[in-house]
Design an enzyme around this catalytic site. Structure first.
Site, PDB file in Angstrom:
ATOM      1  CB  ALA A  84      45.882  45.483  19.214  1.00  0.00           C
ATOM      2  CG  ASP A  85      51.250  42.726  16.071  1.00  0.00           C
ATOM      3  OD1 ASP A  85      50.714  42.891  14.964  1.00  0.00           O
ATOM      4  OD2 ASP A  85      52.146  41.888  16.274  1.00  0.00           O
ATOM      5  CB  THR A  86      47.718  38.887  18.654  1.00  0.00           C
ATOM      6  OG1 THR A  86      46.819  39.816  19.273  1.00  0.00           O
ATOM      7  CG2 THR A  86      47.663  37.564  19.416  1.00  0.00           C
TER       8      THR A  86
END
Length: 206
Positions: A84-86
């Site tokens: 995941a990446d935000t």
């Protein structure tokens, strides 16, 4: 169905581990780097004219590809890999993690009194098949004084937070309105995550 309904989580984030536990998913940590001083083979600098959406899709895909290579290189049991990446975006600009407190202060001043978007992309890889989903939320901050920003930064470790804030902490007092996924703003959108995992045979809420 995979062994004991487990996955690899390629993230050091305790928030993401807790969110997975919230929906009953067991995860084993997959460290992209065996030592913190060693760089990973992913270019996280935005390309020229790359939109925030294109950027975060690319990063999630790259992280999933690289994580799967780690599973094969280390001869680990075959389990799905979740990455995941935000990022935070405002006026088309990407706000990643601040370099230092001065940079964090600049970010919070930019967000003060305005709406911004939080984009979290998740990728699930199984062998040579990788799927990526995107969650986009809008957050509106009230006006934040310089004193409040300084106090916030003095009492919170924000160097690992996109946009220099965490919604589940003291920064919640700055937020007027949210449209979208609360868990996505935290760093792992549970709706999209559950969808992807169920599609590959991981049972939710066991």
């Amino acid at each position: 169905m995979f062994s004991e309904n487990q996955i690899y989580l390629a993230s050091r984030s305790p928030r993401r581990r807790e969110l997975l536990r919230q929906i009953g998913v067991k995860c084993n940590l997959l460290m992209m780097r065996e030592t913190l001083g060693r760089e990973i083979d992913i270019n996280e600098q935005p390309f020229v004219d790359e939109t925030p959406t294109d950027y975060i899709y690319r990063i999630a895909q790259s992280k999933a590809d690289e994580s799967w290579r780690r599973v094969i290189q280390r001869r680990l049991p075959i389990l799905p890999v979740l990455v995941a990446d935000t990022i935070v975006t405002i006026d088309g600009c990407i706000l990643g993690k601040p370099q230092d407190n001065k940079h964090a202060e600049e970010m919070l001043k930019t967000l003060s009194g305005r709406s911004h978007q939080v984009l979290t992309a998740i990728g699930v890889g199984v062998r040579d098949k990788i799927q990526v989903r995107l969650s986009t939320s809008t957050v509106r901050f009230r006006e934040i004084s310089e004193r409040e920003i300084r106090n916030y930064l003095a009492n919170n470790n924000i160097l690992d937070k996109a946009g220099a804030y965490a919604i589940q902490g003291m920064a919640a007092a700055f937020i007027v309105e949210i449209s979208g996924s609360y868990s996505g703003i935290m760093g792992l959108p549970l709706y999209e995550t559950a969808q992807l995992l169920e599609e590959i045979g991981i049972e939710i809420f066991q």
